[in-house]
Write a protein that holds these residues in place. Structure first.
Motif, PDB file in Angstrom:
ATOM      1  N   ALA A 193       0.831  -1.205   0.000  1.00 13.41           N
ATOM      2  CA  ALA A 193       0.000   0.000   0.000  1.00 13.41           C
ATOM      3  C   ALA A 193       0.865   1.255   0.000  1.00 13.41           C
ATOM      4  O   ALA A 193       0.604   2.199  -0.763  1.00 13.41           O
ATOM      5  N   ALA A 194       1.897   1.285   0.820  1.00 12.20           N
ATOM      6  CA  ALA A 194       2.777   2.457   0.885  1.00 12.20           C
ATOM      7  C   ALA A 194       3.406   2.729  -0.477  1.00 12.20           C
ATOM      8  O   ALA A 194       3.444   3.883  -0.933  1.00 12.20           O
ATOM      9  N   GLU A 195       3.895   1.696  -1.128  1.00 12.45           N
ATOM     10  CA  GLU A 195       4.525   1.861  -2.443  1.00 12.45           C
ATOM     11  C   GLU A 195       3.527   2.368  -3.474  1.00 12.45           C
ATOM     12  O   GLU A 195       3.816   3.291  -4.241  1.00 12.45           O
ATOM     13  N   LEU A 196       2.350   1.753  -3.500  1.00 17.38           N
ATOM     14  CA  LEU A 196       1.354   2.143  -4.498  1.00 17.38           C
ATOM     15  C   LEU A 196       0.818   3.551  -4.268  1.00 17.38           C
ATOM     16  O   LEU A 196       0.675   4.325  -5.225  1.00 17.38           O
ATOM     17  N   PHE A 197       0.513   3.908  -3.032  1.00 17.25           N
ATOM     18  CA  PHE A 197       0.034   5.262  -2.756  1.00 17.25           C
ATOM     19  C   PHE A 197       1.100   6.295  -3.127  1.00 17.25           C
ATOM     20  O   PHE A 197       0.787   7.353  -3.664  1.00 17.25           O
ATOM     21  N   THR A 235      -6.188   0.654  -5.830  1.00 20.58           N
ATOM     22  CA  THR A 235      -7.341  -0.164  -5.458  1.00 20.58           C
ATOM     23  C   THR A 235      -6.896  -1.234  -4.468  1.00 20.58           C
ATOM     24  O   THR A 235      -5.719  -1.589  -4.404  1.00 20.58           O
ATOM     25  N   ILE A 236      -7.847  -1.739  -3.723  1.00 18.57           N
ATOM     26  CA  ILE A 236      -7.569  -2.852  -2.818  1.00 18.57           C
ATOM     27  C   ILE A 236      -7.062  -4.049  -3.623  1.00 18.57           C
ATOM     28  O   ILE A 236      -6.151  -4.758  -3.209  1.00 18.57           O
ATOM     29  N   ARG A 237      -7.636  -4.243  -4.792  1.00 24.22           N
ATOM     30  CA  ARG A 237      -7.211  -5.338  -5.671  1.00 24.22           C
ATOM     31  C   ARG A 237      -5.730  -5.193  -6.058  1.00 24.22           C
ATOM     32  O   ARG A 237      -4.975  -6.162  -6.057  1.00 24.22           O
ATOM     33  N   ALA A 238      -5.296  -3.966  -6.367  1.00 23.45           N
ATOM     34  CA  ALA A 238      -3.893  -3.730  -6.726  1.00 23.45           C
ATOM     35  C   ALA A 238      -2.972  -3.956  -5.523  1.00 23.45           C
ATOM     36  O   ALA A 238      -1.883  -4.517  -5.673  1.00 23.45           O
ATOM     37  N   ILE A 239      -3.410  -3.524  -4.362  1.00 23.21           N
ATOM     38  CA  ILE A 239      -2.621  -3.757  -3.144  1.00 23.21           C
ATOM     39  C   ILE A 239      -2.482  -5.257  -2.905  1.00 23.21           C
ATOM     40  O   ILE A 239      -1.389  -5.758  -2.611  1.00 23.21           O
ATOM     41  N   LEU A 241      -5.939   2.177   5.364  1.00 25.40           N
ATOM     42  CA  LEU A 241      -4.624   1.784   4.851  1.00 25.40           C
ATOM     43  C   LEU A 241      -3.807   3.014   4.473  1.00 25.40           C
ATOM     44  O   LEU A 241      -2.608   3.086   4.734  1.00 25.40           O
ATOM     45  N   PHE A 242      -4.440   3.969   3.820  1.00 20.94           N
ATOM     46  CA  PHE A 242      -3.746   5.190   3.434  1.00 20.94           C
ATOM     47  C   PHE A 242      -3.185   5.894   4.667  1.00 20.94           C
ATOM     48  O   PHE A 242      -2.011   6.259   4.711  1.00 20.94           O
ATOM     49  N   HIS A 243      -4.018   6.087   5.677  1.00 14.47           N
ATOM     50  CA  HIS A 243      -3.565   6.807   6.873  1.00 14.47           C
ATOM     51  C   HIS A 243      -2.448   6.064   7.596  1.00 14.47           C
ATOM     52  O   HIS A 243      -1.548   6.686   8.149  1.00 14.47           O
ATOM     53  N   ARG A 244      -2.486   4.758   7.558  1.00 15.74           N
ATOM     54  CA  ARG A 244      -1.457   3.973   8.235  1.00 15.74           C
ATOM     55  C   ARG A 244      -0.138   3.991   7.465  1.00 15.74           C
ATOM     56  O   ARG A 244       0.930   3.992   8.056  1.00 15.74           O
ATOM     57  N   THR A 245      -0.221   3.983   6.141  1.00 16.75           N
ATOM     58  CA  THR A 245       0.993   3.786   5.344  1.00 16.75           C
ATOM     59  C   THR A 245       1.507   5.037   4.651  1.00 16.75           C
ATOM     60  O   THR A 245       2.640   5.044   4.179  1.00 16.75           O
ATOM     61  N   ALA A 246       0.708   6.069   4.553  1.00 15.48           N
ATOM     62  CA  ALA A 246       1.128   7.279   3.844  1.00 15.48           C
ATOM     63  C   ALA A 246       1.990   8.131   4.760  1.00 15.48           C
ATOM     64  O   ALA A 246       1.614   9.232   5.155  1.00 15.48           O
TER      65      ALA A 246
END
Length: 180
Positions: free
Chosen positions: A17-21, A30-34, A55-60
């Protein structure tokens, strides 16, 4: 078949998630991409991580590189050298990542606060003399401008002569830090 270790799965999901965001921004992820990046299913992503926004708030995270261990009188050129070296290596650009996160964030104010505490405040604490906050913000703004021009706009003249760009830009950032 054995079930994946929950801690390993959670770490893989957070990393993905961190990498994708950072690379694509909030709306494009998307959740699917994660799940695909983490090597698991979308259902397991939701189970271990919650919603996309959670997920964004945790990993961004906004984590500036450690400030170079140089005398304050040489900090500007050292900061520019580090930025140019990241460009040469093709490493993720921290300043660019912060910008992407802010533009597309579900809570832009949260990202803004993380940016200020991660970039501006550590630099402000190093500066002596009048208006350290202003000088730190100006220096970070200049670095962000260079990072954006190199990474996002791929300026052909700058990219063709990174040494010249580094030599010219370092003193500019130093003047901003010095308040001259």
């Amino acid at each position: 078949m054995t079930a994946p270790d929950p801690a390993d799965l959670r770490a893989a999901v957070w990393r993905a998630a961190a990498e994708l965001f950072a690379r694509n921004g909030y709306p494009e992820v998307t959740i699917r991409a994660i799940a695909a990046r983490a090597g698991t299913s979308p259902a397991l992503v939701m189970k271990v991580a919650g919603s996309k926004e959670e997920l964004f708030h945790r990993t961004a995270t906004i984590s500036a590189p450690v400030l170079p261990d140089v005398p304050l009188s040489r900090l500007g050129p050292a900061l520019v050298t580090e930025l140019v070296d990241r460009q040469r290596r093709g490493d993720l650009e921290h300043l660019g990542r912060a910008m992407i996160l802010r533009v597309n964030a579900p809570d832009p104010e949260c990202v803004r606060a993380k940016f200020l505490s991660g970039y501006v405040e550590p630099l402000t604490r190093l500066l002596e003399g009048p208006r350290p906050e202003l000088r730190a913000e100006l220096a970070v703004a200049a670095l962000l401008g260079l990072a954006t021009t190199l990474r996002f706009f791929e300026s052909p003249t700058l990219l063709a002569d990174l040494d010249a760009a580094e030599a010219a830009y370092g003193p500019i950032v130093q003047r901003l830090l010095d308040g001259a």
